[in-house]
Scaffold this active site. Sequence first.
Site, PDB file in Angstrom:
ATOM      1  N   HIS A  55       0.845  -1.195   0.000  1.00 46.64           N
ATOM      2  CA  HIS A  55       0.000   0.000   0.000  1.00 46.64           C
ATOM      3  C   HIS A  55       0.886   1.253   0.000  1.00 46.64           C
ATOM      4  CE1 HIS A  55       0.675  -0.840   4.356  1.00 46.64           C
ATOM      5  NE2 HIS A  55       0.931   0.450   4.354  1.00 46.64           N
ATOM      6  N   ALA A  56       0.238   2.388  -0.108  1.00 46.02           N
ATOM      7  CA  ALA A  56       0.905   3.691   0.009  1.00 46.02           C
ATOM      8  C   ALA A  56       0.133   4.516   1.028  1.00 46.02           C
ATOM      9  CB  ALA A  56       0.930   4.407  -1.342  1.00 46.02           C
TER      10      ALA A  56
END
Length: 139
Positions: A55-56
Site C-alpha cells: 500500500h501507500a
Amino acid sequence: MRNTVHDCRFIELPTFPDHRGKLAFVQNDRVHLEFDFCRLYFLFDVPFGGQRAGHAHRALFQLFFAFSGAYDLHLDDGANIRSVRIEQPNRPFFVRPNIWRVVDGFTSGAVCAVLASQLYDEADYIRDYDQFSEYVRTL
C-alpha cells in the site's frame, strides 16, 4: 507533494558503544527526523515467504527499523522502483508519503519496527496499486 523513491533514505543514528554494548536513540526533536512520531508498530513472526504492506500513504511519514534479523523494503513512486535491505537497528530507513511499499524477505526471527508520523487512519491508505498510479499522476 510529489515524492520519489530517491527522497527516501537511510538515517544514521548516533550510536554509543561501551563495554556493556551499544545504545542508539531517536527522539522527537527534529534533529534526526523530518517528522514527529505518534505511533510505533512492529511486525514479527512473519511466515517464510510472507509479505506485508502492499500500500501507500497519502500523508504518513515512516521510519523502518530492523530490531532483529533483516527484511527487504521495496519502494515505488509510480515512475521509479527501489529496494533496500533493512538489517541494522541503528540504521533505519526513512520513507516519505505517496510511495508504494512492500515488505518481504524476512529472516527467521526478524522484527520490523516502524515509527509513524500519525495515528492509524484508514483514510490515509491507498491499497490498490492502480488507484495509487492514478493518484500520483495527479500530484
